[in-house]
Design a protein around this motif. Structure first.
Motif, PDB file in Angstrom:
ATOM      1  N   LEU A 179       0.876  -1.189  -0.090  1.00  0.00           N
ATOM      2  CA  LEU A 179       0.152   0.060   0.074  1.00  0.00           C
ATOM      3  C   LEU A 179       0.709   1.327   0.066  1.00  0.00           C
ATOM      4  O   LEU A 179       0.552   2.290  -0.473  1.00  0.00           O
ATOM      5  CB  LEU A 179      -0.939   0.072   1.279  1.00  0.00           C
ATOM      6  N   GLY A 180       1.840   1.256   0.795  1.00  0.00           N
ATOM      7  CA  GLY A 180       2.790   2.273   0.632  1.00  0.00           C
ATOM      8  C   GLY A 180       3.525   2.834  -0.716  1.00  0.00           C
ATOM      9  O   GLY A 180       3.391   3.808  -0.799  1.00  0.00           O
ATOM     10  N   GLU A 181       3.447   2.004  -1.609  1.00  0.00           N
ATOM     11  CA  GLU A 181       4.028   2.198  -2.855  1.00  0.00           C
ATOM     12  C   GLU A 181       2.733   3.110  -3.497  1.00  0.00           C
ATOM     13  O   GLU A 181       3.344   4.131  -4.434  1.00  0.00           O
ATOM     14  CB  GLU A 181       4.401   1.204  -3.737  1.00  0.00           C
ATOM     15  N   ARG A 182       1.541   2.972  -3.277  1.00  0.00           N
ATOM     16  CA  ARG A 182       0.572   3.649  -3.991  1.00  0.00           C
ATOM     17  C   ARG A 182       0.628   5.087  -3.462  1.00  0.00           C
ATOM     18  O   ARG A 182       0.336   6.134  -4.146  1.00  0.00           O
ATOM     19  CB  ARG A 182      -0.750   3.235  -3.496  1.00  0.00           C
ATOM     20  N   HIS A 183       1.370   5.141  -2.157  1.00  0.00           N
ATOM     21  CA  HIS A 183       1.503   6.509  -1.715  1.00  0.00           C
ATOM     22  C   HIS A 183       2.896   7.324  -1.866  1.00  0.00           C
ATOM     23  O   HIS A 183       3.278   8.280  -1.233  1.00  0.00           O
ATOM     24  CB  HIS A 183       1.223   6.797  -0.019  1.00  0.00           C
ATOM     25  N   GLY A 184       3.570   6.464  -2.796  1.00  0.00           N
ATOM     26  CA  GLY A 184       5.134   7.043  -3.299  1.00  0.00           C
ATOM     27  C   GLY A 184       6.172   6.631  -2.085  1.00  0.00           C
ATOM     28  O   GLY A 184       6.959   7.396  -2.116  1.00  0.00           O
ATOM     29  N   LEU A 185       5.794   5.756  -1.387  1.00  0.00           N
ATOM     30  CA  LEU A 185       6.623   5.261  -0.254  1.00  0.00           C
ATOM     31  C   LEU A 185       7.631   4.263  -0.910  1.00  0.00           C
ATOM     32  O   LEU A 185       6.957   3.435  -1.696  1.00  0.00           O
ATOM     33  CB  LEU A 185       6.236   4.812   0.829  1.00  0.00           C
TER      34      LEU A 185
END
Length: 206
Positions: A179-185
């Motif tokens: 999920l973090g990847e979707r927030h640019g993490l």
């Protein structure tokens, strides 16, 4: 090649000294008492952070993850307190000589979660991204805590608890990283994996 080999050898952490089982009349080893206190503290902090995110994350998937993670850590905290009571260990405060050295990974993980809760001002905005970032930051400390306990304790019940708990902790981290990847993490280069002896076919000590 030789220089690379030397650097790799320099990065190998020495194995901790073997733990000795407690003698009759003694309490649990210092390392077991520290594990129980750290596990209780981290699960308590995780449950509080997750409760905030489950209410205030902007997207439904992150709210569901936070709710699931919070329930897991509430359950873990309850189990840890039961294990501690059975061994005469207080999860509230260490006895003299049992204090954890300051600045270690457990202290940094607790500070990271405390920072998340402090930043979550009442009436603030979406906490989803910051919650996921905190999970990615805290996960290595959680895994180190449980893997070290599983590898080195002489207490079979604590060893089984640590090994079986790792599975759920890894599942939570994989979901948070995705999920973090979707927030640019940035997703870690690799997910921390269980050592081979804790793989699906191994099982806990008997």
């Amino acid at each position: 090649l030789a220089a690379g080999k030397a650097r790799a050898q320099a990065n190998i952490a020495p194995a901790p000294p073997p733990r000795l089982p407690p003698q009759p009349g003694q309490g649990p080893p210092l390392e077991d008492a520290r594990f129980l206190r750290n596990a209780a503290a981290l699960s308590g902090a995780q449950a509080e952070a997750a409760a905030l995110a489950a209410e205030r994350a902007g997207d439904e998937e992150t709210r569901r993850l936070a709710a699931s993670l919070g329930e897991r850590h509430r359950r873990l905290a309850e189990q840890v307190r039961g294990l501690a009571r059975a061994r005469g260990v207080s999860t509230d405060a260490p006895r003299t000589g049992e204090e954890e050295p300051g600045g270690g990974p457990m202290a940094r993980a607790r500070q990271r979660l405390e920072g998340f809760r402090t930043a979550a001002a009442p009436g603030g905005g979406d906490l989803g991204r910051e919650f996921l970032a905190a999970q990615i930051d805290v996960h290595p400390a959680l895994v180190e805590l449980y893997q070290t306990q599983a590898s080195h304790t002489t207490d079979r019940e604590l060893g089984r608890f640590a090994i079986t708990s790792l599975v759920g902790l890894q599942e939570d981290f994989a979901a948070a990283a995705r999920l973090g990847e979707r927030h640019g993490l940035r997703r870690p280069d690799r997910l921390l994996a269980n050592p081979p002896q804790y793989g699906p076919g191994a099982g806990p000590p008997r």
